[in-house]
Design an enzyme around this catalytic site. Sequence first.
Site: not given
Length: 309
Positions: A189, A284
């Site tokens: 990420e 998220e």
Amino acid sequence: MERRKFIRNIGLSGALTGFGGVVSVKGSSLFRNQNDSIKGTTFNLNYAPHFGMFKNHAKDLEDQLQFMYDQGFRSLEDNGLMKRPKEDQKRIAHKMTKLGMAMGVFVIDGGGNWKTSLTTGKKEFREAFVNECKKAVEVARLVNAKWMTVVPGFFERKLSMGIQTANVIEALRRGAEVLEPHGLTMVLEPLSDTPELFLRHADQTYMICKAVNSPSCKILYDIYHMQKNEGHLISNMEACWSEIAYIQIGDNPGRKEPGTGEINYENIFKYIHEKGYKGILGMEHGNMHPGKDGELALIEAYRQADPLL
């Protein structure tokens, strides 16, 4: 009225004024009525809420999962899963199996802890990461997970970019050796939290995944972070698509639900759907508005942005 403008106008006008589970919009009970009428209907893309997102509707972990399922969500994302007591992991797994829900990503802390950086090439950091990968295999087996988030750590100012990149690739290859026999995938990420982080851009992550050359090392494309770091979301996703295995959501600014910021999520979700993406999109982000009304507004935001079949 255009759907995105409608969602945004609700936030700007402070129309979320109901306190009995009813949201008043110019005298109508919009969200309660719409939510009741589509309760249980699955979304066209596979969005994954996290624990706490609907805490005003349910407190216990199993009850939160039940509420998510009742609203049409078919997956869960739980970044902190590895840190939960094993009994909680089992309870979560049992309830998800009963509901037929899928597990999204959880974080491998050995690589995700920004204080321990894989960029340095230090053996102790690399070995700690490999050991965490081994622990992640056991957790994944317990909850039937497939993906786990990895963040290589901080930029190492004493080393050139090329050396740091080589160090990260070497560590990730070691991790992939652990995960690959089990059919598991770590997803890298790139983040925007601080410019001191090593991994910040999609093309950089794409290059590293190609170098690791394993089905167990792919990209986690977080739309919120990538909007902040580089923009051009659809074109950059297209360029990196072959290495993207997982997607996360959050509008910018604010990191709240779609329709609360500048990102055109209707277009992005349409693109993702047309690409034939069957994976999970992790929610998220936080909730724009508090309480039960804010949670219902969040669900409606996804109903509005979800691509039509």
